[in-house]
Design a protein around this motif. Structure first.
Motif, mmCIF file in Angstrom:
data_model
loop_
_atom_site.group_PDB
_atom_site.id
_atom_site.type_symbol
_atom_site.label_atom_id
_atom_site.label_comp_id
_atom_site.label_asym_id
_atom_site.label_seq_id
_atom_site.Cartn_x
_atom_site.Cartn_y
_atom_site.Cartn_z
ATOM 1 N N ASP A 1 0.807 -1.229 0.037
ATOM 2 C CA ASP A 1 -0.176 0.016 0.022
ATOM 3 C C ASP A 1 0.808 1.358 -0.034
ATOM 4 O O ASP A 1 0.430 2.019 0.652
ATOM 5 C CB ASP A 1 -0.900 -0.197 1.387
ATOM 6 C CG ASP A 1 -2.121 0.790 1.187
ATOM 7 O OD1 ASP A 1 -2.443 1.305 -0.053
ATOM 8 O OD2 ASP A 1 -2.768 1.237 2.165
ATOM 9 N N ASN B 1 1.519 3.396 -1.978
ATOM 10 C CA ASN B 1 0.889 4.488 -2.928
ATOM 11 C C ASN B 1 -0.278 5.274 -2.124
ATOM 12 O O ASN B 1 -0.980 6.301 -2.353
ATOM 13 C CB ASN B 1 0.231 4.403 -4.282
ATOM 14 C CG ASN B 1 -0.896 3.392 -4.260
ATOM 15 O OD1 ASN B 1 -1.009 2.624 -3.211
ATOM 16 N ND2 ASN B 1 -1.672 3.044 -5.136
ATOM 17 N N ASN B 2 -0.530 4.696 -0.730
ATOM 18 C CA ASN B 2 -1.469 5.436 0.029
ATOM 19 C C ASN B 2 -1.209 6.779 0.266
ATOM 20 O O ASN B 2 0.061 6.921 0.651
ATOM 21 C CB ASN B 2 -1.584 4.552 1.482
ATOM 22 C CG ASN B 2 -2.719 5.019 2.256
ATOM 23 O OD1 ASN B 2 -2.802 6.233 2.599
ATOM 24 N ND2 ASN B 2 -3.613 4.044 2.600
ATOM 25 N N ALA C 1 2.634 9.139 1.944
ATOM 26 C CA ALA C 1 3.225 10.535 1.401
ATOM 27 C C ALA C 1 3.373 11.645 2.427
ATOM 28 O O ALA C 1 4.578 12.067 2.763
ATOM 29 C CB ALA C 1 2.498 11.213 0.328
ATOM 30 N N GLN D 1 8.982 3.912 -3.743
ATOM 31 C CA GLN D 1 8.088 4.677 -3.161
ATOM 32 C C GLN D 1 7.508 4.416 -1.673
ATOM 33 O O GLN D 1 7.847 3.095 -1.326
ATOM 34 C CB GLN D 1 6.658 4.408 -4.130
ATOM 35 C CG GLN D 1 5.661 5.529 -3.553
ATOM 36 C CD GLN D 1 4.361 5.327 -4.529
ATOM 37 O OE1 GLN D 1 4.435 4.959 -5.747
ATOM 38 N NE2 GLN D 1 3.434 6.081 -4.054
#
Length: 168
Positions: free
Chosen positions: A23, A25-26, A30, A51
């Protein structure tokens, strides 16, 4: 000799190779990544190739991955450091310690090189608290000590009843 040269070269590369978590890209990850400190346990932050990851030290002594699957209730050691609950996932005597946040979604994983040449979890976890705190903790999921948990009795205690009658 080629193996030794390869090890020396990987220690000098500026980018740490990592795998992103499921996960990663949650958007909450960020928030964590932009709030990470430049140094952890006195070690400088390094660039990673995945990422929602980060690393510190050269050679690397701390790895971070945001977006790992949250863990549920566990009997593994759970500690709270600066308001962040962490579960130690492996043997505390291991050369690398693996912690996962508890009660936060997505969860964050930290791997700490421990022992000779490494750093202590006591020097790492406080440095990461502000960044990890960007993901709110569920009010229902907190670290508890065994003394905080009450368990039901195995069998209910019978309530005495009066069986005597008076005749008159």
């Amino acid at each position: 000799m080629a193996t030794g040269a390869a090890l020396l070269l990987t220690g000098c590369t500026p980018t740490v190779s990592m795998e992103p978590a499921a996960d990663a890209n949650n958007p909450r990850c960020a928030d964590v990544i932009v709030h990470l400190p430049d140094t952890v346990a006195g070690k400088a932050q390094r660039e990673t190739n995945a990422q929602a990851t980060s690393a510190w030290g050269d050679p690397t002594v701390v790895l971070l991955r945001c977006g790992v699957v949250p863990i549920g209730p566990t009997t593994k050691p759970c500690i709270t450091v600066n308001g962040i609950d962490w579960v130690l996932e492996n043997d505390p005597a291991a050369k690398s310690l693996r912690y996962i946040t508890f009660g936060r979604t997505p969860a964050t994983e930290i791997v700490i090189a421990h022992g000779e040449g490494g750093v202590t979890d006591a020097s790492v976890l406080p440095d990461l608290a502000d960044a990890i705190g960007q993901i709110p903790q569920s009010k229902k999921e907190k670290c508890l000590a065994t003394s905080d948990v009450t368990s039901p009795t195995e069998t209910p205690t019978p309530t005495p009843t009066s069986t005597s009658t008076q005749s008159g």
